[in-house]
Design a protein around this motif. Structure first.
Motif, PDB file in Angstrom:
ATOM      1  N   ALA A   1       0.841  -1.204   0.000  1.00 42.56           N
ATOM      2  CA  ALA A   1       0.000   0.000   0.000  1.00 42.56           C
ATOM      3  C   ALA A   1       0.875   1.252   0.000  1.00 42.56           C
ATOM      4  CB  ALA A   1      -0.925  -0.009   1.215  1.00 42.56           C
ATOM      5  N   GLY A   2       1.942   1.218   0.793  1.00 41.93           N
ATOM      6  CA  GLY A   2       2.856   2.354   0.815  1.00 41.93           C
ATOM      7  C   GLY A   2       3.533   2.570  -0.521  1.00 41.93           C
TER       8      GLY A   2
ATOM      9  N   ARG B   1      -9.173   4.481   4.060  1.00 37.91           N
ATOM     10  CA  ARG B   1     -10.197   3.532   3.615  1.00 37.91           C
ATOM     11  C   ARG B   1      -9.602   2.516   2.641  1.00 37.91           C
ATOM     12  NH1 ARG B   1     -15.040   6.543   1.079  1.00 37.91           N
ATOM     13  NH2 ARG B   1     -15.176   7.275   3.234  1.00 37.91           N
ATOM     14  N   GLY B   2      -8.787   2.991   1.686  1.00 31.09           N
ATOM     15  CA  GLY B   2      -8.159   2.085   0.733  1.00 31.09           C
ATOM     16  C   GLY B   2      -7.201   1.131   1.406  1.00 31.09           C
ATOM     17  N   TYR B   3      -6.418   1.633   2.352  1.00 28.56           N
ATOM     18  CA  TYR B   3      -5.467   0.790   3.082  1.00 28.56           C
ATOM     19  C   TYR B   3      -6.199  -0.293   3.870  1.00 28.56           C
ATOM     20  CZ  TYR B   3      -2.399  -0.630   6.888  1.00 28.56           C
ATOM     21  OH  TYR B   3      -1.700  -1.373   7.802  1.00 28.56           O
ATOM     22  N   ALA B   4      -7.231   0.095   4.590  1.00 28.54           N
ATOM     23  CA  ALA B   4      -7.973  -0.864   5.410  1.00 28.54           C
ATOM     24  C   ALA B   4      -8.615  -1.940   4.545  1.00 28.54           C
ATOM     25  CB  ALA B   4      -9.039  -0.133   6.231  1.00 28.54           C
ATOM     26  N   ALA B   5      -9.195  -1.543   3.414  1.00 30.71           N
ATOM     27  CA  ALA B   5      -9.850  -2.512   2.532  1.00 30.71           C
ATOM     28  C   ALA B   5      -8.837  -3.462   1.912  1.00 30.71           C
ATOM     29  CB  ALA B   5     -10.628  -1.775   1.440  1.00 30.71           C
TER      30      ALA B   5
ATOM     31  N   LEU C   1      -7.682   0.047  -4.860  1.00 32.50           N
ATOM     32  CA  LEU C   1      -8.225   0.753  -3.704  1.00 32.50           C
ATOM     33  C   LEU C   1      -7.343   1.931  -3.289  1.00 32.50           C
ATOM     34  CD1 LEU C   1      -9.406  -2.355  -1.656  1.00 32.50           C
ATOM     35  CD2 LEU C   1     -10.874  -0.643  -2.738  1.00 32.50           C
ATOM     36  N   MET C   2      -6.022   1.750  -3.344  1.00 33.97           N
ATOM     37  CA  MET C   2      -5.125   2.839  -2.961  1.00 33.97           C
ATOM     38  C   MET C   2      -5.126   3.967  -3.991  1.00 33.97           C
ATOM     39  SD  MET C   2      -3.972   2.153   0.000  1.00 33.97           S
ATOM     40  CE  MET C   2      -2.729   3.436   0.127  1.00 33.97           C
TER      41      MET C   2
END
Length: 282
Positions: free
Chosen positions: A89-90, A109-113, A155-156
């Protein structure tokens, strides 16, 4: 070194894109490689070292080894998948197309998903493998990581799909903002994220299975982890350049494939322009 590389490239531009006196083409390419590897093309800022593509191998190999450890428990699977997708994600965020702003809320939100989907998929596949095909358990990491990687990218970088990204002429002049270009950029990036884990998560288990047949392997348990780390690092080094090279960072698309009303606007304002460029991201 970065300052010297940036200075050389600026000198190249001020000389009308001609090689400055006393410099060589090889020096220009080396300078461009340094700048492109450290500086984000949209923001002009340094990318944090662990999130650069050049940092993928040294920072990703320990995670890869962890995901391939034998007899994973639920806790270890959750931990390594969380760590892997957090790193991904990073990387996805740091190397995105930054012409489309992302709010902190959308980022979280994108990270959590992405992390939730990865852990869920990995746990489900591990249970299926343990129940129906124990010998396939070492290979479960690949479909889990590949599918989660695709979700992670989408998502990210969801803001790009919603708002679009800048499209430019070949000399960098922005001609509009395109959702279609964003869709292509994200799809191309997602494909690289599927291709990358193939040698990383498929070849090492095969090598480890072969090593288990030799008495040397069972007699030297202390050497197993460093050997596994070396095999994973070698697979990582071999896989990364090929995956990233599947698509160029600066993508191109015909003007007639832009969405309306942008297509008509570009044709009206730039009648001789046949294609536009966009930063795909890495």
């Amino acid at each position: 070194e970065l300052i010297r590389a940036k200075s050389l490239l600026e000198e190249f531009k001020t000389h009308g894109h001609q090689v400055p006196a006393g410099r060589t083409t090889e020096e220009l390419w080396a300078a461009r490689k340094i700048v492109n590897g450290i500086i984000h093309p949209d923001t002009g800022e340094k990318v944090f070292m662990p999130l650069r593509l050049s940092g993928f191998v040294p920072f990703g190999t320990p995670i890869l080894v962890g995901m391939l450890l034998p007899n994973p428990t639920v806790a270890s699977t959750v931990f390594w998948q969380w760590l892997n997708q957090s790193h991904n994600a990073g990387v996805n965020y740091a190397n995105r197309n930054a012409t489309s702003p992302v709010s902190d809320k959308d980022l979280f939100r994108g990270y959590a998903a992405a992390v939730t989907s990865s852990v869920t998929i990995a746990l489900g596949l591990n249970r299926l493998a343990a129940r129906y095909a124990p010998r396939l358990a070492p290979f479960v990491a690949f479909p889990a990581v590949a599918s989660a990687n695709v979700l992670n990218v989408r998502l990210m970088r969801a803001a790009e799909l919603q708002k679009g990204i800048d499209v430019t002429t070949s000399d960098g002049k922005t001609v509009g903002v395109s959702v279609e270009a964003a869709r292509r950029a994200i799809n191309e990036t997602a494909i690289t994220r599927v291709a990358l884990p193939v040698p990383l998560l498929v070849l090492p288990p095969l090598v480890f299975r072969m090593l288990e047949k030799f008495s040397f392997w069972s007699r030297n348990p202390r050497l197993q982890l460093p050997i596994k780390a070396a095999v994973c690092s070698g697979a990582f080094l071999a896989a990364l350049p090929g995956a990233i090279a599947l698509f160029p960072q600066i993508g191109r698309m015909p003007v007639n494939e832009l969405e309306e009303p942008l297509r008509s606007l570009v044709r009206e304002r730039h009648p001789g322009l046949s294609e536009v460029e966009y930063n795909k991201g890495l």
